[in-house]
Design a protein around this motif. Structure first.
Motif, PDB file in Angstrom:
ATOM      1  N   THR A 136      -7.631  -9.635 -17.048  1.00 24.58           N
ATOM      2  CA  THR A 136      -7.351  -9.339 -15.648  1.00 24.58           C
ATOM      3  C   THR A 136      -8.439  -9.947 -14.776  1.00 24.58           C
ATOM      4  N   MET A 195      -8.473  -9.399  -3.938  1.00 23.81           N
ATOM      5  CA  MET A 195      -7.708  -8.550  -4.858  1.00 23.81           C
ATOM      6  C   MET A 195      -8.615  -7.493  -5.483  1.00 23.81           C
ATOM      7  N   GLY A 196      -7.986  -6.520  -6.095  1.00 25.99           N
ATOM      8  CA  GLY A 196      -8.717  -5.396  -6.693  1.00 25.99           C
ATOM      9  C   GLY A 196      -7.880  -4.160  -6.462  1.00 25.99           C
ATOM     10  N   ARG A 197      -7.018  -3.887  -7.420  1.00 26.41           N
ATOM     11  CA  ARG A 197      -5.998  -2.862  -7.232  1.00 26.41           C
ATOM     12  C   ARG A 197      -6.595  -1.459  -7.145  1.00 26.41           C
ATOM     13  N   ASP A 246      -9.227  -8.547 -12.233  1.00 27.05           N
ATOM     14  CA  ASP A 246      -9.863  -7.356 -11.636  1.00 27.05           C
ATOM     15  C   ASP A 246     -11.103  -6.881 -12.396  1.00 27.05           C
ATOM     16  N   LYS A 270     -10.041  -1.044  -8.502  1.00 29.95           N
ATOM     17  CA  LYS A 270     -11.491  -1.203  -8.603  1.00 29.95           C
ATOM     18  C   LYS A 270     -11.933  -2.450  -7.830  1.00 29.95           C
ATOM     19  N   ASP A 327     -11.539  -4.774 -14.774  1.00 27.08           N
ATOM     20  CA  ASP A 327     -11.673  -3.312 -14.787  1.00 27.08           C
ATOM     21  C   ASP A 327     -11.285  -2.673 -16.127  1.00 27.08           C
ATOM     22  N   ALA A 387     -11.704  -4.774  -0.621  1.00 30.28           N
ATOM     23  CA  ALA A 387     -10.778  -4.853  -1.763  1.00 30.28           C
ATOM     24  C   ALA A 387      -9.414  -4.328  -1.302  1.00 30.28           C
ATOM     25  N   CYS A 391      -3.449 -14.823 -14.862  1.00 29.68           N
ATOM     26  CA  CYS A 391      -4.903 -14.800 -14.771  1.00 29.68           C
ATOM     27  C   CYS A 391      -5.436 -16.122 -15.331  1.00 29.68           C
TER      28      CYS A 391
END
Ligand code: F6P
Length: 345
Positions: free
Chosen positions: A130, A174-176, A132, A178, A134, A226, A17
């Motif tokens: 991250t 990306m955004g696994r 993300d 969330k 989240d 996402a 990251c």
């Protein structure tokens, strides 16, 4: 609270990251040159703690890394509680290096293991990491701003070629679990529809928006997706696993684009941004945030705190219980999605 530690270990775990090196630099400088503690860098995330791979860190070792992407310590998705026996699998390295406190820079999975180690008696401080965005209990994570900027730049470029060719372009970000990157980059790039894992979607509705745009004189559309959204009903997307058994996401945008093309009759292309969102130099915002979090984490460790994570609340950095960070995965708030959806027309 534990006693003031003289030796602090630091590791980076999970997906890399932008800003990790800024945190390592801040932790090391604050602990070693300001407070005279010894800092041990643990290589390749938990793997290094399990296998005994470490390197000494001091002010000189971290000069010049502020702006660099990746992590000088390396990272992996190995986990002492998933692939080992918890504290038992790391205690040799802890003892051999005389580590009295550990600073763990990681996402939700990493922080859960950090909390478990703290409960087994090792003083641990967490730093949320991250792209993300989240992690619960913090307003923002470092790396997110950089990822959003990269995705927004990509959307801007894709919009101009989509317009030139009268195409629909599905941009997969990306955004696994969330959809923060999708929501923010979608708002910043003026997306015509945004699909995120937190909200069920209806491709007939998306197709309706695209058809209406075309009736009103715009013959191109940008749909941001996402990577973690469910595939359209009836479609199976087979996911490979990484070396540690985690699903390798990416590619759901192709199935969504096929459906949009069938439903609208408009040529629909796909661009999967993937790891480009995680690579390279952090934005100025992320450099500052990562530095502030690293300095705070070193201070918490030196104060003998354990089981806490450095968090951002209304732009202040403060320690919160790691339990709070691990309680849930933080999704896109309704007001953000509502703001984005205002422009789906
Ligand atoms: O968790 C951060 C993240 O970038 C996710 O958005 C993505 O699904 C995942 O990491 C990809 O990880 P890897 O590079 O290990 O496949």
């Amino acid at each position: 609270m534990a006693d003031t530690p003289r030796v602090i270990g630091v590791l980076t775990a999970g997906g890399d990251c932008p800003g990790l090196n800024a945190v390592i630099r801040a932790v090391t400088t604050r602990a070693s040159s300001v407070n005279d503690a010894e800092v041990v860098g643990i290589l390749n995330g938990w793997e290094g703690l399990m296998e005994g791979d470490t390197m000494p860190l001091d002010r000189d070792a971290v000069r010049g890394i502020l702006t660099r992407g990746g992590t000088i310590l390396g990272t992996s998705r190995m986990d002492p509680y998933v692939h080992g026996e918890g504290y038992k699998s790391v205690e040799n390295t802890i003892r051999r290096n005389g580590i009295e406190a550990l600073i763990v820079i990681g996402g939700d999975g990493t922080l859960r293991s950090a909390l478990a180690l703290a409960k087994e008696g090792l003083p641990v401080v967490g730093v949320p990491k991250t792209i993300d965005n989240d992690i619960n209990g913090t307003d923002i994570t470092f790396g997110f701003d950089t990822a959003v900027q990269i995705a927004t730049d990509a959307i801007d470029r894709l919009a101009s070629t989509a317009e030139a060719h009268n195409r629909v372009i599905v941009v997969e970000v990306m955004g696994r679990t969330k959809g923060w990157i999708a929501a923010y980059a979608g708002i910043a790039g003026g997306a015509d529809s945004i699909l995120i894992p937190e909200r069920p979607y209806d491709l007939d509705e998306v197709a309706g928006i695209i058809r209406a745009r075309h009736r009103h004189g715009k013959s191109y559309s940008i749909v941001v997706v996402a990577e973690g959204v469910e595939p359209p009903a009836g479609v199976e997307v087979e996911l490979k696993k990484d070396a540690f058994g985690f699903a390798r996401l990416g590619g759901v945008g192709y199935a969504i684009a096929d459906h949009i093309e069938t439903l609208t009759g408009f040529e629909t292309r796909v661009s999967v941004l993937g790891h480009i969102q995680r690579g390279g130099s952090p934005t100025a915002f992320d450099r500052v945030l990562a530095t502030r979090l690293g300095v705070a984490a070193a201070d918490y460790a030196l104060e003998g705190r354990t089981g806490v994570m450095a968090a951002v609340r209304s732009m202040e950095i403060l320690p919160i219980p790691m339990e709070e960070a691990c309680a849930e995965i933080r999704g896109v708030t309704p007001d953000i999605y509502d703001t984005a959806a205002t422009f789906f027309s």
